[in-house]
Design a protein around this motif. Structure first.
Motif, PDB file in Angstrom:
ATOM      1  N   MET A   1      -7.269 -10.384 -12.942  1.00 52.04           N
ATOM      2  CA  MET A   1      -6.888  -9.004 -12.631  1.00 52.04           C
ATOM      3  C   MET A   1      -5.949  -9.016 -11.428  1.00 52.04           C
ATOM      4  O   MET A   1      -6.141  -9.788 -10.484  1.00 52.04           O
ATOM      5  N   GLU A   2      -4.925  -8.171 -11.465  1.00 48.60           N
ATOM      6  CA  GLU A   2      -3.946  -8.096 -10.387  1.00 48.60           C
ATOM      7  C   GLU A   2      -4.048  -6.754  -9.665  1.00 48.60           C
ATOM      8  O   GLU A   2      -4.328  -5.728 -10.272  1.00 48.60           O
ATOM      9  N   TYR A   3      -3.782  -6.790  -8.356  1.00 49.78           N
ATOM     10  CA  TYR A   3      -3.861  -5.593  -7.530  1.00 49.78           C
ATOM     11  C   TYR A   3      -2.745  -5.617  -6.488  1.00 49.78           C
ATOM     12  O   TYR A   3      -2.286  -6.689  -6.093  1.00 49.78           O
ATOM     13  N   PRO A   4      -2.327  -4.442  -6.010  1.00 50.17           N
ATOM     14  CA  PRO A   4      -1.325  -4.396  -4.938  1.00 50.17           C
ATOM     15  C   PRO A   4      -1.950  -4.760  -3.602  1.00 50.17           C
ATOM     16  O   PRO A   4      -3.161  -4.622  -3.408  1.00 50.17           O
ATOM     17  N   CYS A   5      -1.131  -5.220  -2.670  1.00 51.64           N
ATOM     18  CA  CYS A   5      -1.649  -5.584  -1.347  1.00 51.64           C
ATOM     19  C   CYS A   5      -0.551  -5.457  -0.315  1.00 51.64           C
ATOM     20  O   CYS A   5       0.625  -5.282  -0.645  1.00 51.64           O
ATOM     21  N   GLN A   6      -0.956  -5.554   0.938  1.00 52.07           N
ATOM     22  CA  GLN A   6      -0.009  -5.597   2.046  1.00 52.07           C
ATOM     23  C   GLN A   6      -0.577  -6.488   3.129  1.00 52.07           C
ATOM     24  O   GLN A   6      -1.737  -6.362   3.508  1.00 52.07           O
ATOM     25  N   THR A   7       0.242  -7.407   3.625  1.00 54.99           N
ATOM     26  CA  THR A   7      -0.214  -8.301   4.691  1.00 54.99           C
ATOM     27  C   THR A   7      -0.248  -7.550   6.020  1.00 54.99           C
ATOM     28  O   THR A   7       0.528  -6.613   6.247  1.00 54.99           O
ATOM     29  N   THR A   8      -1.151  -7.966   6.892  1.00 56.44           N
ATOM     30  CA  THR A   8      -1.175  -7.444   8.262  1.00 56.44           C
ATOM     31  C   THR A   8      -0.776  -8.534   9.250  1.00 56.44           C
ATOM     32  O   THR A   8      -0.163  -8.252  10.268  1.00 56.44           O
ATOM     33  N   ASP A   9      -1.138  -9.773   8.966  1.00 59.99           N
ATOM     34  CA  ASP A   9      -0.662 -10.906   9.760  1.00 59.99           C
ATOM     35  C   ASP A   9      -0.716 -12.167   8.907  1.00 59.99           C
ATOM     36  O   ASP A   9      -1.504 -12.270   7.979  1.00 59.99           O
ATOM     37  N   ILE A  10       0.174 -13.094   9.229  1.00 57.76           N
ATOM     38  CA  ILE A  10       0.305 -14.331   8.453  1.00 57.76           C
ATOM     39  C   ILE A  10       0.526 -15.490   9.409  1.00 57.76           C
ATOM     40  O   ILE A  10       1.182 -15.348  10.445  1.00 57.76           O
ATOM     41  N   SER A  11      -0.004 -16.653   9.051  1.00 61.96           N
ATOM     42  CA  SER A  11       0.316 -17.898   9.737  1.00 61.96           C
ATOM     43  C   SER A  11       0.645 -18.922   8.656  1.00 61.96           C
ATOM     44  O   SER A  11       0.401 -18.683   7.475  1.00 61.96           O
ATOM     45  N   PRO A  12       1.193 -20.088   9.021  1.00 61.75           N
ATOM     46  CA  PRO A  12       1.449 -21.115   8.011  1.00 61.75           C
ATOM     47  C   PRO A  12       0.178 -21.593   7.318  1.00 61.75           C
ATOM     48  O   PRO A  12       0.246 -22.219   6.262  1.00 61.75           O
ATOM     49  N   GLY A  13      -0.992 -21.300   7.907  1.00 59.44           N
ATOM     50  CA  GLY A  13      -2.239 -21.770   7.307  1.00 59.44           C
ATOM     51  C   GLY A  13      -3.057 -20.708   6.612  1.00 59.44           C
ATOM     52  O   GLY A  13      -4.015 -21.020   5.905  1.00 59.44           O
TER      53      GLY A  13
END
Length: 204
Positions: free
Chosen positions: A37-49
């Motif tokens: 199943m697929e859903y929409p999303c939005q990142t709040t913070d990201i790191s390379p890990g």
């Protein structure tokens, strides 16, 4: 299948998430859970890990997750914890891909520091009639003023306080509250609008 480096003492993966500096990068995308199943999303913070996302449906800890993010493309990893608005996951990648990913993140983080909006891939229009009704999951309705609309979402002003990740209907269009800014909120549509419908006479 490639796996993320493990903690030699515990054998756990989440330590990878803590090795890297997290950047406040806001990107729209979609994610797929093990049930496909697929859903929409939005990142709040990201790191390379790893990354943290606002998401309507949360995976189980340990679930494999596939994410498609604007500018970054396909990312695979494992859910490591849930949060009130969504979940956090590690990122599975080779060293070479992680280096490229780090360079992309640095560029995106610098772009965001300039104050650019969260999503300008799509043309945004100011509706001729800005009045709209937003309906919450409990059926309550609130009058809002639409600021602008794109194929993927809308910005609006309201005196009501909304929680991030809340499912709503803007008029008759299903959406999710994904961001708060000075003067209003941003909502991401569950399904993008038709390009043919995007003009100043559009009513959601």
């Amino acid at each position: 299948m490639l796996t993320a480096p493990q903690n030699p003492k515990t054998g756990s993966v989440p330590v990878e998430r803590r090795r890297h500096q997290r950047m406040k990068v806001v990107l729209l995308g979609r994610y797929m859970l093990p049930n496909r199943m697929e859903y929409p999303c939005q990142t709040t913070d990201i790191s390379p890990g790893g990354l943290h996302m606002v998401a309507p449906v949360k995976p189980m800890v340990g679930d494999r997750v596939i994410v498609y993010l604007e500018h970054l493309g396909r990312i695979e990893g494992t859910a490591v914890r849930t949060t009130p608005a969504g979940f956090a996951m590690t990122i599975t990648a080779t060293s070479r891909k992680r280096e490229k990913f780090t360079a992309q993140l640095t560029w995106l983080a610098n772009r965001d520091e300039l104050g650019l909006p969260e999503d300008r891939r799509h043309e945004r229009i100011v509706p001729r009639n800005p009045r709209c009704i937003i309906t919450l999951e409990d059926g309550s309705e609130h009058a809002i003023r639409l600021i602008d609309i794109s194929l993927s979402g809308a910005a609006f002003a309201s005196d009501h306080q909304f929680e991030m990740g809340t499912s709503v209907r803007l008029g008759g269009t299903a959406a999710m509250i994904v961001r708060r800014f000075d003067g209003g909120y941003a909502a991401q549509f569950r399904m993008p609008l038709s390009a043919d419908a995007l003009d100043e006479n559009l009513e959601l």
